[in-house]
Design a protein around this motif. Structure first.
Motif, short mmCIF file in Angstrom:
data_model
loop_
_atom_site.label_atom_id
_atom_site.label_comp_id
_atom_site.label_asym_id
_atom_site.label_seq_id
_atom_site.Cartn_x
_atom_site.Cartn_y
_atom_site.Cartn_z
N ARG A 1 29.39 29.13 61.47
CA ARG A 1 28.63 29.88 60.47
C ARG A 1 28.56 29.03 59.20
NH1 ARG A 1 33.21 34.18 58.22
NH2 ARG A 1 33.96 32.74 56.61
N SER A 2 27.81 29.47 58.23
CA SER A 2 27.78 28.75 56.96
C SER A 2 29.17 28.81 56.33
CB SER A 2 26.74 29.35 56.01
OG SER A 2 27.07 30.68 55.70
N GLU A 3 29.50 27.81 55.53
CA GLU A 3 30.85 27.69 55.00
C GLU A 3 31.28 28.91 54.20
OE1 GLU A 3 33.40 24.70 52.07
OE2 GLU A 3 31.22 24.54 52.21
N LYS A 4 30.36 29.50 53.45
CA LYS A 4 30.71 30.64 52.60
C LYS A 4 30.18 31.95 53.18
CE LYS A 4 30.92 27.81 48.43
NZ LYS A 4 30.40 27.59 47.06
N GLY A 5 29.91 31.97 54.49
CA GLY A 5 29.43 33.18 55.13
C GLY A 5 30.51 34.26 55.19
N GLU A 6 30.11 35.46 55.53
CA GLU A 6 31.02 36.60 55.57
C GLU A 6 31.22 37.12 56.99
OE1 GLU A 6 28.93 39.17 52.96
OE2 GLU A 6 29.64 38.20 51.14
N GLU A 7 30.67 36.43 57.96
CA GLU A 7 30.67 36.94 59.32
C GLU A 7 32.00 36.65 60.02
OE1 GLU A 7 27.72 36.72 63.23
OE2 GLU A 7 27.58 35.22 61.65
N GLY A 8 32.60 37.69 60.60
CA GLY A 8 33.78 37.52 61.43
C GLY A 8 35.05 37.21 60.66
N TYR A 9 36.06 36.79 61.40
CA TYR A 9 37.36 36.42 60.85
C TYR A 9 37.38 34.91 60.63
CZ TYR A 9 39.07 41.06 62.15
OH TYR A 9 39.26 42.41 62.25
#
Length: 302
Positions: free
Chosen positions: A146-154
């Protein structure tokens, strides 16, 4: 605080999308939106920031995710303790090819810490396919990029993007620069072409592949230079940076997505344990990164 609201809220944090989260919890998008509005009214704070179609968590939302996961983890623990559940079928795990060699074994050992007799079925596919398989109930948990600052998942770890070449063949000295890159749906494909184009250097896209192993073989055999996550690079390759005339690449975040509805052994408590094991496994490791890159703390919802 309503547990159903918290589960839906955490599902958004893990999916990064209202529509995907609604599908995961079995609600229509409009019903899911109403749930999130009720949650904001309950806590008295704005939890979501909207820019066009892009929805992210506010700082208060990020804080609430941590508490929500702890609350739900205790509920799961209490339920499992009462039921004493045993499961015979394997845990179905997805993993991008990039992380199969170094991160996947850590994940498997972490799960066996808690469930020693569990069996595994492993699916190696690109992130875009693994997300779809998880949403369709074909996987119980999966690693993703994911993107480095994404919020998806753990969130598991940050990996710098790097350029890699064969030290024997020195393809990075050629003009035009021969590139062997991941497929177009991989972030490093676009990042590499954008970075090289902006540097003004002539290049030739020689090959693309969905398999990290194939990419490494092509580079090692002297067919070109690759752009990929640092953790994918093995000792047979040389990492390039600005000292070699190569522009910096963005970092990628590695995260764990879980489908609690798919397997009774999969829950937030297990996901938190996996986070700790991955952190312990890689914290001592020192990877040679470009000097221009300084790791930044992850500010995601994990």
């Amino acid at each position: 605080m309503d547990a159903d609201l918290l589960r839906s809220f955490v599902s958004f944090a893990e999916c990064g999308s209202f529509n995907r989260a609604a599908d995961r919890v079995g609600r229509t998008p409009s019903a899911f939106s109403m749930q999130m509005k009720r949650l904001e009214e309950t806590v008295g704070q704005k939890l979501f920031s909207r820019e066009g179609r892009n929805v992210t968590l506010t700082n208060d939302g990020i804080t609430l995710v941590g508490y929500a996961r702890r609350i739900l983890s205790l509920q799961d623990e209490a339920r499992e303790s009462i039921r004493g559940e045993t499961v015979s079928r394997p845990v179905r795990i997805g993993c991008p090819d990039d992380y199969a060699e170094k991160i996947l074994p850590v994940i498997l050992r972490a799960i066996r810490d808690i469930h020693p007799g569990v069996q595994f079925f492993i699916s190696i596919n690109p992130t875009i396919i693994l997300r779809r398989m998880l949403d369709q109930g074909e996987l119980d948990l999966t690693l993703i990029s994911r993107s480095e600052k994404g919020e998806e998942g753990y969130f598991l770890r940050r990996e710098a993007g790097v350029w890699a070449t064969s030290p024997q063949h020195q393809q990075h000295l050629n003009t035009p620069l021969p590139l062997v890159l991941p497929a177009e749906d991989c972030k490093f494909h676009a990042w590499a072409i954008d970075a090289i184009s902006k540097s003004g250097r002539a290049f030739q896209l020689l090959a693309t592949t969905r398999q990290a192993a194939s990419l490494l073989h092509l580079v090692r055999d002297g067919l070109g230079v690759a752009a990929l996550a640092a953790i994918t690079v093995n000792d047979s390759l040389q990492i390039l940076d600005h000292r070699d005339g190569f522009p910096p690449l963005p970092a990628v975040g590695i995260a764990l997505l879980i489908n609690e509805a798919a397997h009774p052994l999969i829950n937030r408590q297990l996901a938190s344990h996996i986070q700790l094991r991955v952190s312990d496994a890689f914290e001592p490791a020192k990877t040679r990164l470009p000097d221009s890159m300084t790791p930044n703390p992850d500010i995601s919802a994990q």
